[in-house]
Structures are given as structure tokens and as C-alpha cells.
Scaffold this motif. Structure first.
Motif, PDB file in Angstrom:
ATOM      1  N   ARG A 287       0.808  -1.222   0.000  1.00  0.00           N
ATOM      2  CA  ARG A 287       0.000   0.000   0.000  1.00  0.00           C
ATOM      3  C   ARG A 287       0.844   1.275   0.000  1.00  0.00           C
ATOM      4  NH1 ARG A 287      -5.264  -0.572   3.807  1.00  0.00           N
ATOM      5  NH2 ARG A 287      -6.184  -2.406   2.830  1.00  0.00           N
ATOM      6  N   GLU A 288       2.032   1.197   0.559  1.00  0.00           N
ATOM      7  CA  GLU A 288       2.881   2.391   0.659  1.00  0.00           C
ATOM      8  C   GLU A 288       3.255   2.953  -0.710  1.00  0.00           C
ATOM      9  OE1 GLU A 288       5.504  -1.260   0.786  1.00  0.00           O
ATOM     10  OE2 GLU A 288       3.698  -0.647   1.866  1.00  0.00           O
ATOM     11  N   VAL A 289       3.103   2.178  -1.760  1.00  0.00           N
ATOM     12  CA  VAL A 289       3.394   2.647  -3.120  1.00  0.00           C
ATOM     13  C   VAL A 289       2.362   3.690  -3.563  1.00  0.00           C
ATOM     14  CG1 VAL A 289       3.569   1.912  -5.537  1.00  0.00           C
ATOM     15  CG2 VAL A 289       4.524   0.476  -3.727  1.00  0.00           C
ATOM     16  N   PHE A 290       1.166   3.640  -2.976  1.00  0.00           N
ATOM     17  CA  PHE A 290       0.070   4.540  -3.345  1.00  0.00           C
ATOM     18  C   PHE A 290      -0.458   5.278  -2.104  1.00  0.00           C
ATOM     19  CE2 PHE A 290      -0.511   1.197  -6.764  1.00  0.00           C
ATOM     20  CZ  PHE A 290      -0.011   1.972  -7.783  1.00  0.00           C
ATOM     21  N   PRO A 291       0.288   6.256  -1.584  1.00  0.00           N
ATOM     22  CA  PRO A 291      -0.101   6.934  -0.344  1.00  0.00           C
ATOM     23  C   PRO A 291      -1.120   8.066  -0.498  1.00  0.00           C
ATOM     24  CG  PRO A 291       1.987   7.800  -1.093  1.00  0.00           C
ATOM     25  CD  PRO A 291       1.617   6.685  -2.046  1.00  0.00           C
ATOM     26  N   LYS A 292      -1.475   8.404  -1.723  1.00  0.00           N
ATOM     27  CA  LYS A 292      -2.409   9.517  -1.953  1.00  0.00           C
ATOM     28  C   LYS A 292      -3.763   8.957  -2.381  1.00  0.00           C
ATOM     29  CE  LYS A 292       0.819  12.699  -1.601  1.00  0.00           C
ATOM     30  NZ  LYS A 292       0.873  13.652  -0.527  1.00  0.00           N
ATOM     31  N   ARG A 293      -4.831   9.592  -1.893  1.00  0.00           N
ATOM     32  CA  ARG A 293      -6.188   9.211  -2.315  1.00  0.00           C
ATOM     33  C   ARG A 293      -6.724  10.286  -3.243  1.00  0.00           C
ATOM     34  NH1 ARG A 293      -8.775   9.596   2.097  1.00  0.00           N
ATOM     35  NH2 ARG A 293     -10.001  11.430   1.603  1.00  0.00           N
ATOM     36  N   LEU A 294      -7.230   9.858  -4.379  1.00  0.00           N
ATOM     37  CA  LEU A 294      -7.869  10.771  -5.325  1.00  0.00           C
ATOM     38  C   LEU A 294      -9.325  10.354  -5.453  1.00  0.00           C
ATOM     39  CD1 LEU A 294      -4.744  10.265  -6.811  1.00  0.00           C
ATOM     40  CD2 LEU A 294      -5.679  12.365  -7.724  1.00  0.00           C
TER      41      LEU A 294
ATOM     42  N   PHE B 175     -15.468   7.814  -7.777  1.00  0.00           N
ATOM     43  CA  PHE B 175     -14.420   6.843  -8.058  1.00  0.00           C
ATOM     44  C   PHE B 175     -13.286   7.131  -7.080  1.00  0.00           C
ATOM     45  CE2 PHE B 175     -16.669   7.760 -11.988  1.00  0.00           C
ATOM     46  CZ  PHE B 175     -16.938   6.499 -12.505  1.00  0.00           C
ATOM     47  N   VAL B 176     -12.893   6.145  -6.290  1.00  0.00           N
ATOM     48  CA  VAL B 176     -11.851   6.329  -5.284  1.00  0.00           C
ATOM     49  C   VAL B 176     -10.598   5.586  -5.742  1.00  0.00           C
ATOM     50  CG1 VAL B 176     -11.222   6.083  -2.849  1.00  0.00           C
ATOM     51  CG2 VAL B 176     -13.636   6.441  -3.495  1.00  0.00           C
ATOM     52  N   PHE B 177      -9.530   6.348  -5.909  1.00  0.00           N
ATOM     53  CA  PHE B 177      -8.241   5.796  -6.330  1.00  0.00           C
ATOM     54  C   PHE B 177      -7.217   5.995  -5.233  1.00  0.00           C
ATOM     55  CE2 PHE B 177     -10.274   6.660 -10.349  1.00  0.00           C
ATOM     56  CZ  PHE B 177      -9.830   5.654 -11.187  1.00  0.00           C
ATOM     57  N   GLN B 178      -6.269   5.070  -5.149  1.00  0.00           N
ATOM     58  CA  GLN B 178      -5.053   5.266  -4.371  1.00  0.00           C
ATOM     59  C   GLN B 178      -3.955   5.434  -5.410  1.00  0.00           C
ATOM     60  OE1 GLN B 178      -6.476   5.525  -0.635  1.00  0.00           O
ATOM     61  NE2 GLN B 178      -4.303   5.552  -1.000  1.00  0.00           N
ATOM     62  N   ALA B 179      -3.127   6.465  -5.225  1.00  0.00           N
ATOM     63  CA  ALA B 179      -2.115   6.823  -6.222  1.00  0.00           C
ATOM     64  C   ALA B 179      -0.784   7.134  -5.550  1.00  0.00           C
ATOM     65  CB  ALA B 179      -2.583   8.034  -7.023  1.00  0.00           C
ATOM     66  N   GLY B 180       0.250   7.100  -6.374  1.00  0.00           N
ATOM     67  CA  GLY B 180       1.572   7.474  -5.898  1.00  0.00           C
ATOM     68  C   GLY B 180       1.812   8.963  -6.076  1.00  0.00           C
ATOM     69  N   ASP B 181       1.610   9.448  -7.275  1.00  0.00           N
ATOM     70  CA  ASP B 181       1.878  10.836  -7.637  1.00  0.00           C
ATOM     71  C   ASP B 181       0.624  11.445  -8.264  1.00  0.00           C
ATOM     72  OD1 ASP B 181       2.777  13.258  -8.633  1.00  0.00           O
ATOM     73  OD2 ASP B 181       4.251  12.382  -9.998  1.00  0.00           O
ATOM     74  N   PRO B 182      -0.070  12.323  -7.554  1.00  0.00           N
ATOM     75  CA  PRO B 182      -1.295  12.915  -8.102  1.00  0.00           C
ATOM     76  C   PRO B 182      -1.090  13.630  -9.434  1.00  0.00           C
ATOM     77  CG  PRO B 182      -1.144  13.361  -5.763  1.00  0.00           C
ATOM     78  CD  PRO B 182       0.163  12.744  -6.171  1.00  0.00           C
ATOM     79  N   GLU B 183       0.071  14.252  -9.632  1.00  0.00           N
ATOM     80  CA  GLU B 183       0.317  14.942 -10.906  1.00  0.00           C
ATOM     81  C   GLU B 183       0.400  13.952 -12.062  1.00  0.00           C
ATOM     82  OE1 GLU B 183       3.445  17.845 -10.764  1.00  0.00           O
ATOM     83  OE2 GLU B 183       2.639  18.725  -8.927  1.00  0.00           O
ATOM     84  N   ARG B 184       0.994  12.811 -11.822  1.00  0.00           N
ATOM     85  CA  ARG B 184       1.046  11.766 -12.860  1.00  0.00           C
ATOM     86  C   ARG B 184      -0.364  11.272 -13.174  1.00  0.00           C
ATOM     87  NH1 ARG B 184       3.463   5.829 -12.278  1.00  0.00           N
ATOM     88  NH2 ARG B 184       3.295   5.200 -14.453  1.00  0.00           N
TER      89      ARG B 184
ATOM     90  N   VAL C 268      -7.774  15.536  -3.717  1.00  0.00           N
ATOM     91  CA  VAL C 268      -6.579  14.770  -3.390  1.00  0.00           C
ATOM     92  C   VAL C 268      -6.371  14.865  -1.884  1.00  0.00           C
ATOM     93  CG1 VAL C 268      -4.089  14.545  -3.731  1.00  0.00           C
ATOM     94  CG2 VAL C 268      -5.526  15.341  -5.607  1.00  0.00           C
ATOM     95  N   ALA C 269      -6.006  13.731  -1.280  1.00  0.00           N
ATOM     96  CA  ALA C 269      -5.742  13.716   0.155  1.00  0.00           C
ATOM     97  C   ALA C 269      -4.600  12.761   0.455  1.00  0.00           C
ATOM     98  CB  ALA C 269      -6.992  13.290   0.912  1.00  0.00           C
ATOM     99  N   ASP C 270      -3.845  13.066   1.502  1.00  0.00           N
ATOM    100  CA  ASP C 270      -2.855  12.120   2.004  1.00  0.00           C
ATOM    101  C   ASP C 270      -3.627  11.000   2.696  1.00  0.00           C
ATOM    102  OD1 ASP C 270      -0.481  13.417   1.227  1.00  0.00           O
ATOM    103  OD2 ASP C 270      -0.614  14.764   2.941  1.00  0.00           O
ATOM    104  N   ASP C 271      -3.381   9.779   2.313  1.00  0.00           N
ATOM    105  CA  ASP C 271      -4.026   8.623   2.940  1.00  0.00           C
ATOM    106  C   ASP C 271      -3.098   7.421   2.832  1.00  0.00           C
ATOM    107  OD1 ASP C 271      -5.779   6.845   4.103  1.00  0.00           O
ATOM    108  OD2 ASP C 271      -7.371   7.080   2.605  1.00  0.00           O
ATOM    109  N   PRO C 272      -1.887   7.524   3.427  1.00  0.00           N
ATOM    110  CA  PRO C 272      -0.910   6.439   3.305  1.00  0.00           C
ATOM    111  C   PRO C 272      -1.368   5.139   3.960  1.00  0.00           C
ATOM    112  CG  PRO C 272      -0.167   8.049   4.912  1.00  0.00           C
ATOM    113  CD  PRO C 272      -1.394   8.627   4.248  1.00  0.00           C
ATOM    114  N   GLU C 273      -2.268   5.226   4.907  1.00  0.00           N
ATOM    115  CA  GLU C 273      -2.774   4.028   5.590  1.00  0.00           C
ATOM    116  C   GLU C 273      -3.997   3.438   4.899  1.00  0.00           C
ATOM    117  OE1 GLU C 273      -1.192   2.786   8.312  1.00  0.00           O
ATOM    118  OE2 GLU C 273       0.280   4.399   8.053  1.00  0.00           O
ATOM    119  N   TRP C 274      -4.476   4.112   3.843  1.00  0.00           N
ATOM    120  CA  TRP C 274      -5.696   3.713   3.132  1.00  0.00           C
ATOM    121  C   TRP C 274      -6.891   3.683   4.096  1.00  0.00           C
ATOM    122  CZ3 TRP C 274      -5.470  -0.012  -1.534  1.00  0.00           C
ATOM    123  CH2 TRP C 274      -4.339   0.253  -2.318  1.00  0.00           C
TER     124      TRP C 274
END
Length: 151
Positions: free
Chosen positions: A35-42, A96-105, A126-132
């Protein structure tokens, strides 16, 4: 890194908020997924132009939503930019809820995907959500066969 949304397992559910009914799909994420690969929630919100009296999509709206979701998944998951983890529909919108690494990408992938003549009726947060935490709050947990929190 992960199976595409088309090939992933999903848990389905429905409920009622007190104001409106809703439907939800949750991706079955393996316990050992990094999960740590995708710490951002979009969160991508689609405002429905044609909802029924219960706030759920009409047939016409559903076709547009499916087309958009297919394009969105192809754009961001094929590039391994993000993982779709939940879809919540109700109250005249679909989230639609995504977990992402880089929001700009993620945003670049969305910008480059096929578009309709009219702009998609979406807004994103966009939100920080490293723990999902958002996903785990929705998830029924491992005892119920869902993804549950990773430890």
C-alpha cells in the motif's frame, strides 16, 4: 504490480444513507499488497445529468459512466499511476476512489485519455491517505471476505 480493475475481484454492496440509496463496489486488495506505493487518495466525483428519482443513474447516464470508467481505468491503471479501489453511486453522483503514488502523474493520465465533445462532469480531490484509512473504513474486513486492513 497489480491486476487491472477488469480482472480484480470486487465486493458489491448497497445501502441507504437515510436520504438516498447507494451502491458500492470495493476492490479486493490482497493483504500483502504494498500500500505504501500509493499513499495519496484521489476522489473523482461525476455529477449525473440524468439520475432517476432515487438519485441513481438512468440507462443513458449509466452508458456514459461506463464509458468514462473504462477510459479512466485504461489511462491510469495501465500506466500503473493509480489503483481504483472503490466506486460509490448515489445521490445523483458517482465517486471513483483511487489510491495513487503521484497525483500529478494521475492528472496527466486523465488529461491524455480520450474525451467526449463536452467536458466530463467531474471534480477531483486529493488527500494524504498512506494508511488507506478511507478504503478500510468502507471495507467489510477480512472476516467478511473483503480486503481489510494490511498489517
Amino acid at each position: 504490480m497489480f491486476e487491472s480493475a477488469d480482472n480484480a475481484g470486487w465486493s458489491l454492496g448497497e445501502g441507504h444513507t437515510g436520504e438516498f440509496p447507494f451502491q458500492m463496489r470495493l476492490r479486493v486488495v490482497p493483504q500483502d499488497f504494498a500500500r505504501e506505493v500509493f499513499p495519496k487518495r484521489l476522489n473523482v466525483f461525476w455529477a449525473m445529468a440524468a439520475a432517476d428519482e432515487d438519485g441513481l443513474p438512468t440507462h443513458e447516464e449509466l452508458e456514459a459512466l461506463h464509458r468514462f470508467e473504462d477510459r479512466l481505468i485504461a489511462a491510469v491503471e495501465d500506466a500503473q499511476a493509480a489503483m481504483l479501489v472503490a466506486v460509490i453511486t448515489g445521490g445523483g453522483e458517482r465517486e471513483f476512489v483511487f489510491q495513487a503514488g503521484d497525483p500529478e502523474r494521475f492528472l496527466r493520465c486523465v488529461t491524455e485519455m480520450p474525451q467526449e465533445d463536452e467536458r466530463y462532469p467531474i471534480e477531483m480531490t486529493v488527500a494524504d491517505d498512506p494508511e488507506w484509512a478511507f478504503f478500510d473504513e468502507l471495507s467489510p474486513g477480512p472476516a467478511a471476505g473483503g480486503p481489510g486492513p494490511a498489517h
